[in-house]
Design a protein around this motif. Structure first.
Motif, PDB file in Angstrom:
ATOM      1  N   HIS A 155      25.240   5.757 -36.519  1.00 51.00           N
ATOM      2  CA  HIS A 155      25.256   6.436 -35.219  1.00 51.00           C
ATOM      3  C   HIS A 155      24.302   5.762 -34.243  1.00 51.00           C
ATOM      4  CE1 HIS A 155      24.012   9.380 -32.177  1.00 51.00           C
ATOM      5  NE2 HIS A 155      25.263   9.803 -32.262  1.00 51.00           N
ATOM      6  N   ASP A 156      23.094   5.446 -34.707  1.00 47.47           N
ATOM      7  CA  ASP A 156      22.098   4.852 -33.818  1.00 47.47           C
ATOM      8  C   ASP A 156      22.531   3.471 -33.336  1.00 47.47           C
ATOM      9  OD1 ASP A 156      20.602   7.098 -34.094  1.00 47.47           O
ATOM     10  OD2 ASP A 156      18.976   6.178 -35.250  1.00 47.47           O
ATOM     11  N   THR A 157      23.215   2.712 -34.201  1.00 41.95           N
ATOM     12  CA  THR A 157      23.682   1.380 -33.807  1.00 41.95           C
ATOM     13  C   THR A 157      24.701   1.476 -32.681  1.00 41.95           C
ATOM     14  OG1 THR A 157      23.295   0.462 -36.014  1.00 41.95           O
ATOM     15  CG2 THR A 157      24.849  -0.720 -34.595  1.00 41.95           C
ATOM     16  N   ILE A 158      25.696   2.347 -32.858  1.00 43.77           N
ATOM     17  CA  ILE A 158      26.724   2.504 -31.830  1.00 43.77           C
ATOM     18  C   ILE A 158      26.127   3.122 -30.568  1.00 43.77           C
ATOM     19  CG2 ILE A 158      28.942   3.589 -31.278  1.00 43.77           C
ATOM     20  CD1 ILE A 158      29.577   3.518 -34.274  1.00 43.77           C
ATOM     21  N   ASN A 159      25.219   4.085 -30.748  1.00 44.59           N
ATOM     22  CA  ASN A 159      24.580   4.727 -29.609  1.00 44.59           C
ATOM     23  C   ASN A 159      23.776   3.724 -28.786  1.00 44.59           C
ATOM     24  OD1 ASN A 159      21.865   6.374 -28.610  1.00 44.59           O
ATOM     25  ND2 ASN A 159      23.764   7.513 -28.316  1.00 44.59           N
ATOM     26  N   THR A 160      23.118   2.784 -29.451  1.00 41.73           N
ATOM     27  CA  THR A 160      22.356   1.755 -28.746  1.00 41.73           C
ATOM     28  C   THR A 160      23.272   0.864 -27.920  1.00 41.73           C
ATOM     29  OG1 THR A 160      20.656   1.744 -30.465  1.00 41.73           O
ATOM     30  CG2 THR A 160      20.787  -0.199 -29.045  1.00 41.73           C
ATOM     31  N   GLU A 161      24.440   0.513 -28.488  1.00 40.09           N
ATOM     32  CA  GLU A 161      25.412  -0.288 -27.752  1.00 40.09           C
ATOM     33  C   GLU A 161      25.948   0.482 -26.546  1.00 40.09           C
ATOM     34  OE1 GLU A 161      28.241  -1.138 -30.773  1.00 40.09           O
ATOM     35  OE2 GLU A 161      27.049  -2.753 -31.685  1.00 40.09           O
ATOM     36  N   LEU A 162      26.190   1.773 -26.733  1.00 39.67           N
ATOM     37  CA  LEU A 162      26.661   2.601 -25.631  1.00 39.67           C
ATOM     38  C   LEU A 162      25.604   2.706 -24.529  1.00 39.67           C
ATOM     39  CD1 LEU A 162      28.353   5.448 -27.705  1.00 39.67           C
ATOM     40  CD2 LEU A 162      29.531   3.926 -26.110  1.00 39.67           C
ATOM     41  N   GLU A 163      24.351   2.834 -24.949  1.00 38.15           N
ATOM     42  CA  GLU A 163      23.272   2.909 -23.964  1.00 38.15           C
ATOM     43  C   GLU A 163      23.225   1.642 -23.117  1.00 38.15           C
ATOM     44  OE1 GLU A 163      18.392   3.301 -23.742  1.00 38.15           O
ATOM     45  OE2 GLU A 163      19.446   3.816 -25.600  1.00 38.15           O
ATOM     46  N   SER A 164      23.447   0.498 -23.737  1.00 40.08           N
ATOM     47  CA  SER A 164      23.470  -0.761 -22.981  1.00 40.08           C
ATOM     48  C   SER A 164      24.594  -0.755 -21.953  1.00 40.08           C
ATOM     49  CB  SER A 164      23.645  -1.944 -23.938  1.00 40.08           C
ATOM     50  OG  SER A 164      22.550  -2.047 -24.823  1.00 40.08           O
ATOM     51  N   SER A 165      25.753  -0.222 -22.348  1.00 38.61           N
ATOM     52  CA  SER A 165      26.881  -0.146 -21.417  1.00 38.61           C
ATOM     53  C   SER A 165      26.574   0.800 -20.268  1.00 38.61           C
ATOM     54  CB  SER A 165      28.139   0.312 -22.163  1.00 38.61           C
ATOM     55  OG  SER A 165      28.541  -0.629 -23.124  1.00 38.61           O
ATOM     56  N   VAL A 166      25.932   1.924 -20.570  1.00 38.21           N
ATOM     57  CA  VAL A 166      25.573   2.878 -19.521  1.00 38.21           C
ATOM     58  C   VAL A 166      24.569   2.252 -18.551  1.00 38.21           C
ATOM     59  CG1 VAL A 166      24.453   5.094 -19.043  1.00 38.21           C
ATOM     60  CG2 VAL A 166      26.067   4.904 -20.939  1.00 38.21           C
ATOM     61  N   ARG A 167      23.608   1.510 -19.075  1.00 29.53           N
ATOM     62  CA  ARG A 167      22.620   0.856 -18.209  1.00 29.53           C
ATOM     63  C   ARG A 167      23.287  -0.205 -17.326  1.00 29.53           C
ATOM     64  NH1 ARG A 167      17.624   2.475 -19.170  1.00 29.53           N
ATOM     65  NH2 ARG A 167      17.129   3.421 -21.216  1.00 29.53           N
ATOM     66  N   GLU A 168      24.266  -0.891 -17.873  1.00 24.20           N
ATOM     67  CA  GLU A 168      25.014  -1.868 -17.080  1.00 24.20           C
ATOM     68  C   GLU A 168      25.706  -1.189 -15.903  1.00 24.20           C
ATOM     69  OE1 GLU A 168      29.238  -4.233 -17.490  1.00 24.20           O
ATOM     70  OE2 GLU A 168      27.952  -4.183 -19.277  1.00 24.20           O
ATOM     71  N   LEU A 169      26.318  -0.039 -16.165  1.00 25.35           N
ATOM     72  CA  LEU A 169      27.003   0.690 -15.097  1.00 25.35           C
ATOM     73  C   LEU A 169      26.017   1.247 -14.079  1.00 25.35           C
ATOM     74  CD1 LEU A 169      29.708   2.620 -17.174  1.00 25.35           C
ATOM     75  CD2 LEU A 169      29.957   0.459 -15.926  1.00 25.35           C
ATOM     76  N   LEU A 170      24.875   1.722 -14.571  1.00 25.10           N
ATOM     77  CA  LEU A 170      23.855   2.251 -13.667  1.00 25.10           C
ATOM     78  C   LEU A 170      23.375   1.168 -12.707  1.00 25.10           C
ATOM     79  CD1 LEU A 170      21.859   4.462 -12.787  1.00 25.10           C
ATOM     80  CD2 LEU A 170      20.337   3.691 -14.625  1.00 25.10           C
ATOM     81  N   GLU A 171      23.104  -0.023 -13.225  1.00 24.58           N
ATOM     82  CA  GLU A 171      22.636  -1.121 -12.390  1.00 24.58           C
ATOM     83  C   GLU A 171      23.706  -1.570 -11.396  1.00 24.58           C
ATOM     84  OE1 GLU A 171      21.429  -4.106 -15.135  1.00 24.58           O
ATOM     85  OE2 GLU A 171      19.739  -2.930 -15.929  1.00 24.58           O
ATOM     86  N   ALA A 172      24.978  -1.397 -11.786  1.00 22.64           N
ATOM     87  CA  ALA A 172      26.081  -1.791 -10.899  1.00 22.64           C
ATOM     88  C   ALA A 172      26.461  -0.684  -9.920  1.00 22.64           C
ATOM     89  CB  ALA A 172      27.293  -2.188 -11.734  1.00 22.64           C
ATOM     90  N   GLY A 173      25.841   0.499 -10.077  1.00 24.12           N
ATOM     91  CA  GLY A 173      26.147   1.601  -9.177  1.00 24.12           C
ATOM     92  C   GLY A 173      27.429   2.333  -9.514  1.00 24.12           C
ATOM     93  N   VAL A 174      27.951   2.148 -10.722  1.00 22.58           N
ATOM     94  CA  VAL A 174      29.161   2.847 -11.171  1.00 22.58           C
ATOM     95  C   VAL A 174      28.760   4.169 -11.818  1.00 22.58           C
ATOM     96  CG1 VAL A 174      31.201   2.741 -12.644  1.00 22.58           C
ATOM     97  CG2 VAL A 174      30.325   0.655 -11.561  1.00 22.58           C
ATOM     98  N   ALA A 175      29.211   5.307 -11.245  1.00 20.51           N
ATOM     99  CA  ALA A 175      28.826   6.645 -11.731  1.00 20.51           C
ATOM    100  C   ALA A 175      27.314   6.702 -11.951  1.00 20.51           C
ATOM    101  CB  ALA A 175      29.578   6.979 -13.026  1.00 20.51           C
ATOM    102  N   ALA A 176      26.581   6.215 -10.963  1.00 22.95           N
ATOM    103  CA  ALA A 176      25.134   6.026 -11.101  1.00 22.95           C
ATOM    104  C   ALA A 176      24.392   7.325 -11.410  1.00 22.95           C
ATOM    105  CB  ALA A 176      24.574   5.384  -9.829  1.00 22.95           C
ATOM    106  N   ARG A 177      24.754   8.405 -10.718  1.00 22.63           N
ATOM    107  CA  ARG A 177      24.048   9.670 -10.952  1.00 22.63           C
ATOM    108  C   ARG A 177      24.255  10.147 -12.376  1.00 22.63           C
ATOM    109  NH1 ARG A 177      24.561  14.968 -11.449  1.00 22.63           N
ATOM    110  NH2 ARG A 177      26.834  14.863 -11.406  1.00 22.63           N
ATOM    111  N   GLU A 178      25.499  10.116 -12.842  1.00 24.25           N
ATOM    112  CA  GLU A 178      25.813  10.582 -14.199  1.00 24.25           C
ATOM    113  C   GLU A 178      25.165   9.695 -15.255  1.00 24.25           C
ATOM    114  OE1 GLU A 178      28.818  12.215 -11.437  1.00 24.25           O
ATOM    115  OE2 GLU A 178      27.998  10.207 -11.787  1.00 24.25           O
ATOM    116  N   CYS A 179      25.131   8.390 -15.000  1.00 18.89           N
ATOM    117  CA  CYS A 179      24.490   7.471 -15.950  1.00 18.89           C
ATOM    118  C   CYS A 179      22.991   7.761 -16.044  1.00 18.89           C
ATOM    119  CB  CYS A 179      24.707   6.028 -15.515  1.00 18.89           C
ATOM    120  SG  CYS A 179      26.399   5.433 -15.715  1.00 18.89           S
ATOM    121  N   LYS A 180      22.375   8.002 -14.907  1.00 18.44           N
ATOM    122  CA  LYS A 180      20.939   8.276 -14.870  1.00 18.44           C
ATOM    123  C   LYS A 180      20.605   9.569 -15.611  1.00 18.44           C
ATOM    124  CE  LYS A 180      17.067   8.580 -11.604  1.00 18.44           C
ATOM    125  NZ  LYS A 180      16.540   9.900 -11.994  1.00 18.44           N
TER     126      LYS A 180
END
Length: 438
Positions: A155-180
Motif C-alpha cells: 500500500h505504501d509503495t503505491i501510495n507514494t507513487e500516487l502522491e508523486s502524481s498528485v504533486r505533479e498535478l498540483l505544480e501544474a495547476g490541475v485540480a490544484a485545490r483538491e490536490c493541496k
C-alpha cells in the motif's frame, strides 16, 4: 442528548443465532429486553430482521466511539461468524471493525480466528453501501506478521507513487485545490477519505489531451490506495507466542505503522487445546495432562523492551472502555503496536457456561489472573488499569475444568502448582504496579 427523536430496538436474526445466550446475560435490561426461546418460534421474525437491514440506516449522531455504549450504534463489518457458541474472540474482532472497518486491511493467522473469519464459501467480513469494508486474507501460522507487513509495504509503495502524481498535478495547476487538500490530509483516515472523494471528482472532470494525462489516469485507476489505511495482523496465542513469534518480533522491531491483535485463549484452541507458551502454570491441556509446570510467557513485557512498540493488555468483560481506549491508542500510534486480549474458550471448561464469557473475563481480572495495562512509547508511560485483586485466585481457577480437573487427577501437583500460580500472580501485579508508579 438529542436522540429522543429515535426509537431503539434490538433485532435478532433467528437464522444466525448460535444459541449461546451471551446477549441475554450481558443485557442490562435482562428479561425485559431479551429472553431465550425456541428457535422455531422465532423464524417468522425474519421479516423484521430483513427490514432492519434493508431500511434502517446508521444514525451517525448516536455513534460515540469513545465509550462502549455509543460504539454499539456504529456499523461493524463482521457479521455472523460461525464460531463456537459464546466464543471470546469474535467480540474483539467485531469491535475493531466498528472502529476501523471501512479503512483497514487484515492478515489473519491460521487458527480459530481464521476458522470463523474465513468460513468459505462465505465470510463474515462484509462491506457497507459504498463498498468499503475490511479486506481479509488468511496466512500461515508462522508468517502472519510478515504477511501483514507485506500489505503495508504494498500500500505504501503505491501510495507514494500516487502522491508523486498528485504533486505533479498540483505544480501544474490541475485540480490544484483538491490536490493541496489531499496532500495535507493524507495521514488521517477520515479526512483523507473526504479529500479523496473531492480529488477524484475533480480529476474526472479534467479534459484529456495534456501532458499530465498519465498522472490523472494513474490516480483514477488506483483510488483504493489514496486514503490512509489501518493494517492489522489477527491471531491467537499459538501464532503470537509460539510458531509466529519470530516474525511478530521482527515486524514489531521494524518500526513500521502496523498493528497486531492477539486473542489469547492460552491454548491451541483450533487443534484440540494443546498447551502453548501462553498456557499458565497449573493448567491442564493436551500434552500437559498433569498440569503445566512452567510459567506463562509475558509477551507484552517482552515487546516493551523495544522503545517503539505500543503495548496493551485487555479484557473486554472487565473494562470495555479500557479496551476501546487501548485499541484506538494502538492504531493512532505512528509505529508498531501490540494489543493482547483475554479470550475465554470452550476448551477452558467454564463451569458457569459459555453464556457467561463476559463475566469470566471480569473475574479473570478481579482475581489477578489477568492484568490490564497500556504502555505508550511516545511518552514512555506505563499505565496499570487493573485494581488490586478482590477475588481469590483459587476461586477463579476452580471455576474452569482445565484447572479443577487437576485436583481430581493429580491432587499433589495441584497443590504445588496452584500455590505457584498464586505467587506468580501476586509478583506480576506488584511488578506492574511499581512500573506504573515510576
Amino acid at each position: 442528548a438529542g436522540l429522543d427523536k429515535y426509537q431503539y430496538r434490538i433485532q435478532v436474526s433467528p437464522y444466525d443465532c448460535l444459541g449461546c445466550g451471551q446477549c441475554v446475560t450481558s443485557c442490562l435490561a435482562k428479561d425485559t429486553a431479551l429472553t431465550m426461546v425456541s428457535a422455531e418460534t422465532m423464524m417468522a421474525d425474519r421479516s423484521n430482521w430483513d427490514y432492519a437491514v434493508d431500511h434502517v440506516s446508521i444514525k451517525e449522531d448516536a455513534v460515540n466511539k469513545k465509550n462502549i455504549k455509543g460504539l454499539q450504534f456504529a456499523r461493524h463489518y463482521y457479521q455472523f461468524p460461525p464460531a463456537c457458541a459464546g466464543c471470546g474472540e469474535t467480540a474483539y474482532v467485531k469491535m475493531v471493525t466498528q472502529l476501523f472497518g471501512d479503512h483497514m486491511y487484515i492478515a489473519n493467522a491460521s487458527g480459530c480466528t481464521a476458522a470463523h473469519g474465513g468460513c468459505l464459501p462465505s465470510t463474515p467480513y462484509c462491506k457497507d453501501e459504498r463498498g468499503f469494508g475490511a479486506p481479509w486474507e488468511q496466512s500461515l501460522f508462522e508468517d502472519t506478521a510478515e504477511f501483514a507487513y507485506g500489505f503495508l509495504q504494498a500500500h505504501d509503495t503505491i501510495n507514494t507513487e500516487l502522491e508523486s502524481s498528485v504533486r505533479e498535478l498540483l505544480e501544474a495547476g490541475v485540480a490544484a485545490r483538491e490536490c493541496k487538500v489531499y496532500l495535507e490530509s493524507k495521514g488521517d483516515a477520515q479526512a483523507s477519505r473526504k479529500a479523496v472523494d473531492e480529488l477524484l471528482a475533480a480529476l474526472r472532470a479534467v479534459e484529456k489531451g495534456s501532458e499530465h494525462d498519465t498522472a490523472v489516469e494513474y490516480i483514477l485507476k488506483n483510488p483504493e490506495f489514496l486514503s490512509k489505511k489501518s493494517v492489522w495482523a489477527f491471531g491467537g496465542d499459538g501464532w503470537a507466542y509460539d510458531i509466529g513469534f519470530g516474525g511478530l518480533d521482527h515486524v514489531l522491531a521494524a518500526n513500521k505503522d502496523i498493528n497486531m491483535l492477539v486473542m489469547d485463549t492460552e491454548v491451541y484452541s483450533n487443534t484440540g487445546g494443546q498447551s502453548s507458551k501462553a498456557t499458565p502454570v497449573g493448567a491442564v491441556a493436551q500434552f500437559q495432562a498433569s498440569g503445566k509446570k512452567t510459567k506463562k510467557k509475558d509477551l507484552g513485557m517482552l515487546m516493551m523492551t523495544y522503545d517503539n512498540v505500543y503495548v496493551a493488555q485487555c479484557s473486554m468483560g472487565a473494562n470495555p472502555n479500557q479496551l476501546i481506549k487501548a485499541i484506538k491508542e494502538a492504531e493512532a500510534h505512528k509505529g508498531p503496536s501490540l494489543v493482547i486480549c483475554y479470550a475465554p474458550c470452550i476448551n477452558h471448561g467454564i463451569k458457569k457456561g459459555m453464556n457467561n464469557v463476559q463475566q469470566e473475563m471480569k473475574d479473570a481480572v478481579a482475581s489477578g489472573y489477568w492484568n490490564l495495562y497500556r504502555y505508550d512509547p511516545s511518552t514512555k508511560k506505563f499505565t496499570l488499569d487493573s485494581k488490586e485483586p478482590t477475588m481469590p485466585l483459587y476461586d477463579f481457577m476452580k471455576g474452569e475444568v482445565r484447572y479443577a480437573s487437576l485436583e481430581l487427577s493429580f491432587p499433589e501437583n495441584a497443590k504445588t502448582l496452584f500455590a505457584e500460580a498464586e505467587e506468580d500472580a501476586k509478583t506480576k501485579y506488584e511488578s506492574y504496579k511499581r512500573r506504573s508508579e515510576n
